[in-house]
Enzyme design. Structure first.
Site, mmCIF file in Angstrom:
data_model
loop_
_atom_site.group_PDB
_atom_site.id
_atom_site.type_symbol
_atom_site.label_atom_id
_atom_site.label_comp_id
_atom_site.label_asym_id
_atom_site.label_seq_id
_atom_site.Cartn_x
_atom_site.Cartn_y
_atom_site.Cartn_z
ATOM 1 N N LYS A 1 38.631 48.989 36.599
ATOM 2 C CA LYS A 1 38.241 50.253 37.171
ATOM 3 C C LYS A 1 38.195 50.175 38.699
ATOM 4 C CE LYS A 1 35.148 50.587 33.247
ATOM 5 N NZ LYS A 1 33.736 50.372 32.867
ATOM 6 N N ASP B 1 41.856 46.066 43.648
ATOM 7 C CA ASP B 1 40.794 46.097 44.650
ATOM 8 C C ASP B 1 40.681 44.756 45.373
ATOM 9 O OD1 ASP B 1 39.885 44.846 42.319
ATOM 10 O OD2 ASP B 1 38.000 45.950 42.193
ATOM 11 N N ASP C 1 40.996 37.319 43.643
ATOM 12 C CA ASP C 1 40.113 36.160 43.816
ATOM 13 C C ASP C 1 40.868 34.928 43.313
ATOM 14 O OD1 ASP C 1 37.986 34.432 44.052
ATOM 15 O OD2 ASP C 1 36.731 35.397 42.565
ATOM 16 N N LYS D 1 40.651 37.407 48.610
ATOM 17 C CA LYS D 1 39.701 36.295 48.743
ATOM 18 C C LYS D 1 40.506 35.014 48.535
ATOM 19 C CE LYS D 1 35.499 37.082 46.718
ATOM 20 N NZ LYS D 1 34.543 37.033 45.566
#
Ligand code: IMP
Ligand code: MG
Length: 193
Positions: free
Chosen positions: A51, A108, A111, A139
């Site tokens: 989401k 979004d 990582d 990241k």
């Protein structure tokens, strides 16, 4: 700007994110203008990962000047908390047929890279002509697989982030900025307050 009590430090404001989205859209537009093929369906499938992609994708889309179709997928990842789980799984598949199509994955944050790698391999397996990746946040220090974004907005520190799509236990996605969470406080937090 009203700051949520679980914020330790605001990293990027709404205005900074909006400016970055414009920059990213310019780069994406240029790339697809230069790399479109005349004899095929050039419409790009803009595939958001739910989401977390919603605020970023909404902003980015409005500055895309290429033809796009929008699609979404859900891949399980963090299971809500602060620590990442082991292996992501596809929970909700996209509707469009990706065979011979150019796909732009919209995320979004990257990582470990496992989520994007899984989706990228899945789409290529299904015959996608190309798969490019745009992420608001990268990241890089968290990377566990060999995966690089084609375009990213901000290079972020190894901290637990919230806001602008990023959640803690499904909440805080609506904060209009990206922030480092106060991890000590968050663990003891009761949402009823
Ligand atoms: P990856 O598979 O490890 O690259 O994880 C990507 C997903 O983990 C993202 O789509 C986010 O949903 C989630 N995630 C990674 N870092 C954070 C964070 O700092 N805060 C909230 N969610 C995060
Ligand atoms: Mg996500």
């Amino acid at each position: 700007m009203k700051i949520h009590p679980l914020v330790k430090e605001v990293l990027y404001t709404r205005e900074e994110i909006a400016a970055k989205c414009k920059e990213l859209a310019v780069a994406v537009n240029q790339y697809y203008h230069a790399n479109s093929q005349d004899n095929k369906d050039n419409t790009v499938i803009c595939l958001g990962l739910l989401k977390g992609c919603i605020p970023f994708m909404a902003m980015l889309l409005l500055d895309l000047e290429i033809e796009v179709e929008t699609e979404y997928m859900t891949v399980s990842s963090y299971a809500g908390g602060v620590a990442g789980n082991l292996n992501p799984e596809i929970m909700f598949d996209l509707v469009a047929d990706v065979e011979d199509r150019d796909v732009l994955l919209v995320e979004d944050i990257i990582d470990s890279g496992k989520t994007i790698k899984l989706v990228k391999d899945y789409l290529l397996d299904k015959g996608a002509r190309s798969v490019k990746v745009v992420t608001l946040l990268d990241k890089k220090s968290g990377r566990k697989v060999d995966l690089a974004a084609d375009w990213y907005g901000f290079d972020v520190p190894a901290a637990f982030l919230i806001g602008f799509g990023l959640d803690y236990e499904e909440r805080l996605r609506n904060l209009p900025y990206v922030a480092i969470a106060d991890v000590e406080k968050i663990k003891a937090w009761t949402w009823e307050k």
